[in-house]
Design an enzyme around this catalytic site. Sequence first.
Site, PDB file in Angstrom:
ATOM      1  N   GLY A  18     -12.851  44.289  28.670  1.00  0.00           N
ATOM      2  CA  GLY A  18     -12.161  45.292  27.877  1.00  0.00           C
ATOM      3  C   GLY A  18     -10.678  45.398  28.178  1.00  0.00           C
ATOM      4  O   GLY A  18     -10.002  46.292  27.691  1.00  0.00           O
ATOM      5  N   HIS A  19     -10.147  44.478  28.965  1.00  0.00           N
ATOM      6  CA  HIS A  19      -8.751  44.614  29.419  1.00  0.00           C
ATOM      7  C   HIS A  19      -8.041  43.273  29.385  1.00  0.00           C
ATOM      8  O   HIS A  19      -7.827  42.685  30.436  1.00  0.00           O
ATOM      9  CB  HIS A  19      -8.757  45.181  30.839  1.00  0.00           C
ATOM     10  CG  HIS A  19      -7.532  45.920  31.204  1.00  0.00           C
ATOM     11  ND1 HIS A  19      -6.514  45.358  31.930  1.00  0.00           N
ATOM     12  CD2 HIS A  19      -7.142  47.187  30.953  1.00  0.00           C
ATOM     13  CE1 HIS A  19      -5.560  46.255  32.132  1.00  0.00           C
ATOM     14  NE2 HIS A  19      -5.929  47.369  31.555  1.00  0.00           N
ATOM     15  N   PHE A  20      -7.649  42.719  28.456  1.00  0.00           N
ATOM     16  CA  PHE A  20      -7.662  43.022  27.025  1.00  0.00           C
ATOM     17  C   PHE A  20      -8.273  41.832  26.312  1.00  0.00           C
ATOM     18  O   PHE A  20      -7.936  40.711  26.660  1.00  0.00           O
ATOM     19  CB  PHE A  20      -6.234  43.253  26.510  1.00  0.00           C
ATOM     20  CG  PHE A  20      -5.577  44.468  27.104  1.00  0.00           C
ATOM     21  CD1 PHE A  20      -5.844  45.725  26.588  1.00  0.00           C
ATOM     22  CD2 PHE A  20      -4.727  44.361  28.182  1.00  0.00           C
ATOM     23  CE1 PHE A  20      -5.235  46.844  27.125  1.00  0.00           C
ATOM     24  CE2 PHE A  20      -4.125  45.479  28.728  1.00  0.00           C
ATOM     25  CZ  PHE A  20      -4.382  46.725  28.198  1.00  0.00           C
ATOM     26  N   ILE A  25      -6.071  40.528  31.391  1.00  0.00           N
ATOM     27  CA  ILE A  25      -5.285  40.747  32.602  1.00  0.00           C
ATOM     28  C   ILE A  25      -6.098  41.635  33.539  1.00  0.00           C
ATOM     29  O   ILE A  25      -6.905  42.437  33.099  1.00  0.00           O
ATOM     30  CB  ILE A  25      -3.896  41.365  32.329  1.00  0.00           C
ATOM     31  CG1 ILE A  25      -4.008  42.742  31.700  1.00  0.00           C
ATOM     32  CG2 ILE A  25      -3.051  40.440  31.486  1.00  0.00           C
ATOM     33  CD1 ILE A  25      -2.693  43.490  31.605  1.00  0.00           C
TER      34      ILE A  25
END
Length: 101
Positions: A18-20, A25
């Site tokens: 979920g990042h991203f 990252i």
Amino acid sequence: MNNATHWTVPLDHPAFAGHFPGTPILPGVMLLDTVLHAISAATGIALDICEISSVKFLSPASPGDELVIRHILSASGTIRFDVAAGMRKIASGSIVPGAPV
């Protein structure tokens, strides 16, 4: 005391989901957790209660980055750290062990 810990950011780290999406990252909180564990393991200093008195995130850490976490313990007990991927500085900051939360 001046030490270095080497850590490779896992390609399949769960935080990347979920990042991203599309441009993964490592979240800053995960990087700091890794820094605290590396310093604690190298020094024997318990950092479960500490104050991160300063931190600067300078460049993102990506899947597969080979990070070097360097730290220096000052006479006052403050621990200064830097994180780099090759010549690229990822983060820097300082920690006060045993500081109240």
